[in-house]
Design an enzyme around this catalytic site. Structure first.
Site: not given
Length: 587
Positions: A272, A274-275, A307, A328-330, A392
């Protein structure tokens, strides 16, 4: 042709990782606590006389005694605090209670022949144990595994299960990394879930949180230098991975990685945010995690997913140690196209079929170095989805995509990502257009609950009455899937549709994925997207009109059509048109 398994990146091998938690040897149990910030520690075992622990090098305290599995214990500190074991395997009375001694080798596995599955065959299904079934337990979820098998799922991704405070949680505020939350069952119940999945030919990934600890029940700062003030995450103090002492937080997390893969037979991990896992040294903690996971796999195929808010091209490349990254872009491009939403995450995607085309073809939205990086990565380096817990649940009321767009639009968007050569991921209940929302829910103590409520009001700039209260039991109850729903006519039709398209993926697309090693060639004409991915012997092609308006068909469909949504009439694509085809390459 199999997709190559990423190699474990080179890390510093001079340091031997420490063992955390009780160790069973020669009829005795050695209780071990890493607490360099404490001068003395006492081991308190229920029903027995307390034992002073010996201080050893590296800030360790140890005490060995003969006790059976099942006893409960705590560590007493000089200020009178009684704390659970940070490496506890089970917390029967939640995060503030005593730890229970668990024998790690007691479970009888039946999966000796399981070697895992190739990454390009992955069809992931993300689920939350507490809401996937009415009972909210590992055992109840295991009973639903044959259903997931029949759906076409090959990989189950379980949201975090590390012990969290209270009765319900998404799992991202966990504080005891080694203990599956007692609300879901005992550790052996999770092992039985994994064992059953393997018997059905499905792999299991676990979502893990190594960037921060939850705000309630984290006793590590009393014991050791767990956090750093060099940076702060959006959720609290950052974990300190920069230290290189004899023992550090690096060792604790690496031990946790080894436990999930080795002791629980998991097939991989999803890391989760990772950045927010920062480490300035060359042997980055993420590289150490990858090496530890693959080393603990015992020859099984282990899959690791990141992620991250940024493109992790170096880590999801062949030498980076990780198989894929959430895209996430898609999601944002698909969501904006079928809902018409233009705010917040969607402002840069609305009305941009070119951005959607690039995210589908290349796996990440372009821009600067990202343009050059994505075209060199295989499509399987990206995990694609139309829904997930974040997209969601991080809405004010937790609405699913079926509550925001028409069934035709949802099918078109799903067809676009389910047959793409990226790795598809469904979110629980998506396959039958479940009507249950998935709002954010939590059960923190009142002191923390007030801060969370205020934060959500500020995030959504909303009246409190317009938000679902995360701490209201009704909010959690509403999120549980209704398993009677998928038999009802409209939901049953959607479920049949998902089963059919996943059969096509398994038969037609998955065999091509291993041979598609670079991004697709894409173009947009009058809003209609065309993409071609080049394989070894066959090409995969997409024609997509993801809009509510008809548009001219730029060119005749080529190859053998394997899936279609909508029919071409008078040379025009209808709204929500999708056509996937396969063409044998000319020699």
């Amino acid at each position: 042709m199999d997709t190559p398994t990423p190699a474990a990146p080179a890390v510093n091998r001079e340091h031997t990782p420490a063992e955390f938690g009780p160790v069973w040897r020669n009829g005795l149990v050695s209780f071990r606590l890493w607490a360099p910030d404490q001068a003395t520690v006492i081991l308190a075992i229920d029903g027995r006389e307390s034992l002073p622990m010996a201080r050893e090098a590296g800030g360790w305290f140890t005490a060995a005694t003969a006790v059976p599995a099942g006893v409960r214990y705590r560590f007493l500190l000089p200020d009178g605090s009684a704390v659970p074991d940070p490496a506890s395997r089970f917390q029967p009375e939640d995060v503030h209670g005593p730890s229970e001694l668990v024998a790690p080798g007691a479970f009888r596995w039946t999966d000796a022949g399981w070697r895992g599955l190739p990454w390009h065959e992955a069809v992931i299904y993300e689920l939350h144990i507490g809401t996937f079934t009415r009972e909210g337990t590992f055992a109840a979820a295991a009973a639903r595994l044959p259903y997931l098998k029949s759906l076409g799922v090959t990989v189950i991704e379980v949201m975090p299960v590390g012990d969290f405070p209270g009765r319900w949680s998404w799992g991202y505020d966990g504080v005891l990394l080694f203990a599956p939350d007692s609300r879901y069952g005992r550790p052996d119940d999770l092992k039985a879930f994994v064992d059953r999945a393997h018997a059905l030919g499905m792999a299991v990934l676990l979502d893990v949180v190594y960037n921060h600890f939850g705000p309630e029940g984290n006793y590590l700062p009393l014991l050791a230098p767990a956090h750093t003030d060099l940076h702060v995450t959006p959720w609290g103090d950052a974990v300190d991975y920069g230290r290189r002492e004899a023992t550090s937080m690096r060792d604790l997390v690496i031990a946790n990685v080894r436990m999930w893969i080795g002791e629980f037979h998991l097939d991989g991990l999803r890391i989760d945010a990772a950045h927010e896992i920062r480490d300035r040294e060359p042997d980055h903690i993420l590289a150490a995690m990858a090496e530890a996971a693959r080393g603990a796999g015992g020859g099984r195929m282990i899959h690791l997913v990141l992620e991250s808010a940024r493109l992790e091209a170096g880590r999801v490349s062949a030498a980076g140690g990780f198989d894929g990254q959430w895209n996430d872009d898609l999601h944002h491009a698909l969501h904006a196209a079928i809902t018409g939403e233009t705010d917040k995450d969607y402002v840069d995607y609305a009305g941009r079929p070119d951005v959607l085309a690039q995210a589908l073809a290349e796996g990440f939205r372009g821009g600067g170095d990202a343009d050059r990086a994505t075209v060199t990565l295989p499509p399987t380096a990206f995990v694609s989805f139309l829904q997930n817990h974040d997209q969601v649940g991080n809405r004010a009321r937790g609405e699913r995509i079926g509550m925001l767009a028409t069934p035709a639009a949802c099918r078109a968007a799903a067809a676009a990502y389910l047959l793409a050569p990226q790795i598809p991921m469904l979110f629980q209940g998506e396959e039958w257009a479940a009507r249950s929302p998935f709002p954010f829910f939590s059960d923190l103590a009142p002191t923390f609950a007030t801060a969370v409520r205020d934060g959500r009001i500020a995030t959504f700039a909303a009246d409190p009455d317009d938000l679902l209260d995360p701490f209201d039991p009704a909010t959690f109850a509403a999120a549980r899937l209704d398993w009677n729903e998928h038999r009802q006519s409209r939901h049953a039709r959607m479920l049949d549709w998902y089963r059919a398209i996943l059969r096509v993926r398994r038969r037609e697309v998955a065999p091509l994925c291993a041979g598609i090693r670079t991004s697709g060639d894409w173009r947009v004409d009058d809003g209609v997207i065309r993409i071609t991915w080049t394989g070894v012997k066959k090409d995969l092609m997409l024609t997509l009109n993801l809009s509510p308006r008809p548009a001219p068909l730029p060119a005749p469909l080529k190859g053998r059509v394997i899936w279609r949504e909508g029919r071409i009439a008078d040379g025009r694509c209808p709204p929500w048109f999708v056509a996937w085809s396969v063409r044998r390459r000319e020699r």
